[in-house]
Write a protein that holds these residues in place. Sequence first.
Motif, PDB file in Angstrom:
ATOM      1  N   ASP A 127     -15.324  -1.379  14.954  1.00 38.52           N
ATOM      2  CA  ASP A 127     -16.512  -1.700  15.764  1.00 38.52           C
ATOM      3  C   ASP A 127     -16.540  -3.166  16.185  1.00 38.52           C
ATOM      4  O   ASP A 127     -17.594  -3.805  16.215  1.00 38.52           O
ATOM      5  CB  ASP A 127     -17.804  -1.347  15.006  1.00 38.52           C
ATOM      6  CG  ASP A 127     -17.936   0.149  14.758  1.00 38.52           C
ATOM      7  OD1 ASP A 127     -17.552   0.934  15.644  1.00 38.52           O
ATOM      8  OD2 ASP A 127     -18.408   0.531  13.671  1.00 38.52           O
ATOM      9  N   GLY A 128     -15.348  -3.690  16.469  1.00 34.47           N
ATOM     10  CA  GLY A 128     -15.253  -5.046  16.991  1.00 34.47           C
ATOM     11  C   GLY A 128     -15.159  -6.140  15.944  1.00 34.47           C
ATOM     12  O   GLY A 128     -15.062  -7.320  16.296  1.00 34.47           O
ATOM     13  N   ALA A 129     -15.164  -5.789  14.648  1.00 37.79           N
ATOM     14  CA  ALA A 129     -15.010  -6.823  13.618  1.00 37.79           C
ATOM     15  C   ALA A 129     -13.614  -7.444  13.682  1.00 37.79           C
ATOM     16  O   ALA A 129     -13.436  -8.619  13.349  1.00 37.79           O
ATOM     17  CB  ALA A 129     -15.267  -6.241  12.231  1.00 37.79           C
ATOM     18  N   PHE A 130     -12.636  -6.652  14.099  1.00 35.38           N
ATOM     19  CA  PHE A 130     -11.316  -7.198  14.413  1.00 35.38           C
ATOM     20  C   PHE A 130     -11.200  -7.307  15.928  1.00 35.38           C
ATOM     21  O   PHE A 130     -11.346  -6.317  16.646  1.00 35.38           O
ATOM     22  CB  PHE A 130     -10.194  -6.304  13.880  1.00 35.38           C
ATOM     23  CG  PHE A 130      -8.846  -6.661  14.459  1.00 35.38           C
ATOM     24  CD1 PHE A 130      -8.222  -7.855  14.122  1.00 35.38           C
ATOM     25  CD2 PHE A 130      -8.213  -5.808  15.348  1.00 35.38           C
ATOM     26  CE1 PHE A 130      -6.994  -8.191  14.670  1.00 35.38           C
ATOM     27  CE2 PHE A 130      -6.982  -6.128  15.891  1.00 35.38           C
ATOM     28  CZ  PHE A 130      -6.362  -7.330  15.553  1.00 35.38           C
ATOM     29  N   ASP A 131     -10.973  -8.499  16.400  1.00 37.51           N
ATOM     30  CA  ASP A 131     -10.855  -8.740  17.836  1.00 37.51           C
ATOM     31  C   ASP A 131     -10.075 -10.036  18.040  1.00 37.51           C
ATOM     32  O   ASP A 131     -10.581 -11.115  17.748  1.00 37.51           O
ATOM     33  CB  ASP A 131     -12.240  -8.848  18.483  1.00 37.51           C
ATOM     34  CG  ASP A 131     -12.181  -8.860  20.010  1.00 37.51           C
ATOM     35  OD1 ASP A 131     -11.170  -9.332  20.563  1.00 37.51           O
ATOM     36  OD2 ASP A 131     -13.145  -8.396  20.643  1.00 37.51           O
ATOM     37  N   PRO A 132      -8.841  -9.949  18.522  1.00 32.16           N
ATOM     38  CA  PRO A 132      -8.044 -11.165  18.691  1.00 32.16           C
ATOM     39  C   PRO A 132      -8.360 -11.952  19.961  1.00 32.16           C
ATOM     40  O   PRO A 132      -7.835 -13.057  20.136  1.00 32.16           O
ATOM     41  CB  PRO A 132      -6.610 -10.628  18.737  1.00 32.16           C
ATOM     42  CG  PRO A 132      -6.755  -9.270  19.344  1.00 32.16           C
ATOM     43  CD  PRO A 132      -8.065  -8.737  18.827  1.00 32.16           C
ATOM     44  N   ALA A 183      -3.241 -14.842  17.978  1.00 32.49           N
ATOM     45  CA  ALA A 183      -2.492 -13.938  17.101  1.00 32.49           C
ATOM     46  C   ALA A 183      -2.780 -14.151  15.623  1.00 32.49           C
ATOM     47  O   ALA A 183      -2.141 -13.527  14.772  1.00 32.49           O
ATOM     48  CB  ALA A 183      -0.996 -14.090  17.361  1.00 32.49           C
ATOM     49  N   GLY A 184      -3.756 -15.005  15.294  1.00 35.21           N
ATOM     50  CA  GLY A 184      -4.006 -15.335  13.901  1.00 35.21           C
ATOM     51  C   GLY A 184      -4.372 -14.169  13.014  1.00 35.21           C
ATOM     52  O   GLY A 184      -4.127 -14.210  11.806  1.00 35.21           O
ATOM     53  N   GLY A 185      -4.949 -13.112  13.568  1.00 38.76           N
ATOM     54  CA  GLY A 185      -5.381 -11.984  12.755  1.00 38.76           C
ATOM     55  C   GLY A 185      -4.403 -10.829  12.693  1.00 38.76           C
ATOM     56  O   GLY A 185      -4.685  -9.821  12.027  1.00 38.76           O
ATOM     57  N   PHE A 186      -3.237 -10.972  13.363  1.00 40.30           N
ATOM     58  CA  PHE A 186      -2.293  -9.857  13.347  1.00 40.30           C
ATOM     59  C   PHE A 186      -0.830 -10.286  13.453  1.00 40.30           C
ATOM     60  O   PHE A 186       0.074  -9.491  13.178  1.00 40.30           O
ATOM     61  CB  PHE A 186      -2.591  -8.890  14.506  1.00 40.30           C
ATOM     62  CG  PHE A 186      -2.337  -9.456  15.878  1.00 40.30           C
ATOM     63  CD1 PHE A 186      -1.084  -9.384  16.467  1.00 40.30           C
ATOM     64  CD2 PHE A 186      -3.358 -10.065  16.600  1.00 40.30           C
ATOM     65  CE1 PHE A 186      -0.850  -9.912  17.726  1.00 40.30           C
ATOM     66  CE2 PHE A 186      -3.133 -10.591  17.862  1.00 40.30           C
ATOM     67  CZ  PHE A 186      -1.869 -10.517  18.425  1.00 40.30           C
ATOM     68  N   GLY A 187      -0.558 -11.521  13.844  1.00 43.60           N
ATOM     69  CA  GLY A 187       0.802 -11.934  14.148  1.00 43.60           C
ATOM     70  C   GLY A 187       1.759 -11.864  12.966  1.00 43.60           C
ATOM     71  O   GLY A 187       2.897 -11.384  13.097  1.00 43.60           O
ATOM     72  N   LYS A 188       1.314 -12.334  11.806  1.00 45.45           N
ATOM     73  CA  LYS A 188       2.183 -12.303  10.635  1.00 45.45           C
ATOM     74  C   LYS A 188       2.496 -10.864  10.229  1.00 45.45           C
ATOM     75  O   LYS A 188       3.636 -10.536   9.894  1.00 45.45           O
ATOM     76  CB  LYS A 188       1.544 -13.066   9.479  1.00 45.45           C
ATOM     77  CG  LYS A 188       1.467 -14.556   9.688  1.00 45.45           C
ATOM     78  CD  LYS A 188       0.973 -15.274   8.444  1.00 45.45           C
ATOM     79  CE  LYS A 188      -0.445 -14.890   8.094  1.00 45.45           C
ATOM     80  NZ  LYS A 188      -0.974 -15.631   6.933  1.00 45.45           N
ATOM     81  N   ALA A 292       2.223  -3.710   7.268  1.00 41.64           N
ATOM     82  CA  ALA A 292       1.786  -5.107   7.168  1.00 41.64           C
ATOM     83  C   ALA A 292       0.824  -5.479   8.287  1.00 41.64           C
ATOM     84  O   ALA A 292      -0.098  -6.273   8.078  1.00 41.64           O
ATOM     85  CB  ALA A 292       3.005  -6.033   7.185  1.00 41.64           C
ATOM     86  N   PHE A 293       1.018  -4.936   9.469  1.00 38.16           N
ATOM     87  CA  PHE A 293       0.100  -5.202  10.576  1.00 38.16           C
ATOM     88  C   PHE A 293      -1.303  -4.752  10.221  1.00 38.16           C
ATOM     89  O   PHE A 293      -2.282  -5.472  10.425  1.00 38.16           O
ATOM     90  CB  PHE A 293       0.597  -4.488  11.832  1.00 38.16           C
ATOM     91  CG  PHE A 293      -0.391  -4.456  12.964  1.00 38.16           C
ATOM     92  CD1 PHE A 293      -0.518  -5.536  13.828  1.00 38.16           C
ATOM     93  CD2 PHE A 293      -1.196  -3.340  13.178  1.00 38.16           C
ATOM     94  CE1 PHE A 293      -1.429  -5.512  14.877  1.00 38.16           C
ATOM     95  CE2 PHE A 293      -2.100  -3.304  14.217  1.00 38.16           C
ATOM     96  CZ  PHE A 293      -2.221  -4.388  15.070  1.00 38.16           C
ATOM     97  N   VAL A 294      -1.425  -3.557   9.653  1.00 34.21           N
ATOM     98  CA  VAL A 294      -2.739  -3.029   9.291  1.00 34.21           C
ATOM     99  C   VAL A 294      -3.363  -3.859   8.176  1.00 34.21           C
ATOM    100  O   VAL A 294      -4.561  -4.163   8.205  1.00 34.21           O
ATOM    101  CB  VAL A 294      -2.648  -1.546   8.891  1.00 34.21           C
ATOM    102  CG1 VAL A 294      -4.014  -1.020   8.443  1.00 34.21           C
ATOM    103  CG2 VAL A 294      -2.117  -0.707  10.053  1.00 34.21           C
ATOM    104  N   ALA A 295      -2.569  -4.250   7.185  1.00 28.45           N
ATOM    105  CA  ALA A 295      -3.104  -5.099   6.111  1.00 28.45           C
ATOM    106  C   ALA A 295      -3.638  -6.410   6.672  1.00 28.45           C
ATOM    107  O   ALA A 295      -4.716  -6.879   6.281  1.00 28.45           O
ATOM    108  CB  ALA A 295      -2.012  -5.363   5.070  1.00 28.45           C
ATOM    109  N   ASP A 296      -2.916  -7.009   7.591  1.00 28.95           N
ATOM    110  CA  ASP A 296      -3.328  -8.262   8.217  1.00 28.95           C
ATOM    111  C   ASP A 296      -4.635  -8.077   8.986  1.00 28.95           C
ATOM    112  O   ASP A 296      -5.597  -8.834   8.828  1.00 28.95           O
ATOM    113  CB  ASP A 296      -2.215  -8.719   9.159  1.00 28.95           C
ATOM    114  CG  ASP A 296      -2.320 -10.186   9.551  1.00 28.95           C
ATOM    115  OD1 ASP A 296      -3.233 -10.884   9.067  1.00 28.95           O
ATOM    116  OD2 ASP A 296      -1.466 -10.642  10.340  1.00 28.95           O
ATOM    117  N   VAL A 297      -4.671  -7.051   9.808  1.00 26.56           N
ATOM    118  CA  VAL A 297      -5.854  -6.760  10.615  1.00 26.56           C
ATOM    119  C   VAL A 297      -7.079  -6.513   9.748  1.00 26.56           C
ATOM    120  O   VAL A 297      -8.160  -7.068   9.983  1.00 26.56           O
ATOM    121  CB  VAL A 297      -5.582  -5.539  11.514  1.00 26.56           C
ATOM    122  CG1 VAL A 297      -6.891  -4.968  12.080  1.00 26.56           C
ATOM    123  CG2 VAL A 297      -4.633  -5.909  12.651  1.00 26.56           C
TER     124      VAL A 297
END
Length: 359
Positions: A127-132, A183-188, A292-297
Amino acid sequence: MRTLTLNRLAVRRGVPWVLWLGAAALATGSASARDTGGRYPVRIERTVFLMGTYATFVAETVDRQTGLAKLERMVRVIEDTEAELSTWRDDSVLSAVNGQPVGTPLPVPAAICGLFSRIAKWHAATDGAFDPAVGNLIKAWDLRGEGREPDDGEALAASGFDKLVLDAETCAVTRRAAVILDAGGFGKGEALDRVREAERNRRGAWFIDFGGQVAVSGEASDGPWSVGLAHPAQRQKAVLELSLAAGSIATSSGSERDPATADGRRIGHIVDPRNGRPVYRTGSVTVWHENAFVADVLSTALYVMGKKEGIAWAVPRGIAACFFSAAPHADDVVFRATPAFTARFPPSDSPPGEEETKD
């Protein structure tokens, strides 16, 4: 289970934990040799500055030369990912998207097309809590600098992933407003998943600490990797040790180095995309996921949500997450884990103190 020695604290702003990083570099000999063709493994370690933080790679191989080649391949994968996702490089794909004129489609590589599709999925699911697409908010609050209070809401109006349109058939991205992706919330996490895919059919266990997010190929030759999570307010103090046999662990937290406004009010380095304001909490949240992408997000999204909202969101979805709470100068830590987290990391791994695991 291996006991690893304390190597370093990640230096990137906001990295919330301390990690035991793999035995000594070039250490030889271990309890077994499950994945090395019957020979005892050699462990090779290398640390490289990537994506604005330090990444430490540990690999088990049959000999030093093979190990060095393995680490070089892994580093190159992350460097290639950074070349696509960096917002500091003018020649990256992400910078091209951020600089494309509003309303003009930009063709992007197939890998980025797929990445944007996954971002859209988790943006909607949270619901928009993750938004790069919060680059304008980061700039408005000067979160990479000294920090300030913006004068108006223009940055919020020019933010939001829903202001990008992805044509999946042509792999073209169009900005409907002058949003800036960060990319701070998903790049790694994306980079770590690309390493996993590149090394999928190669022998030898590996471990990566990427500025606070860990990923492993599986168990090492002598069992799961031991990962320590830090006190949310005292980074040098570990409060939870996890046995990591698969997947990735990501943690989001406030930082003592977060910027402050002119009146001294501390502001967080993570933005709540829903209201355009930075989030500052004295706690942290850790997420395990096989991807890892999902964990980061999700570590980012759940930190934005906070413990009450985050637990309510994560539990019915089977997300393995643990929230840590502590006063800035207090030794005691209160933590609350979802059932999926305690199933993945049994209570025997938990530290003494108050534990809340009820739904």
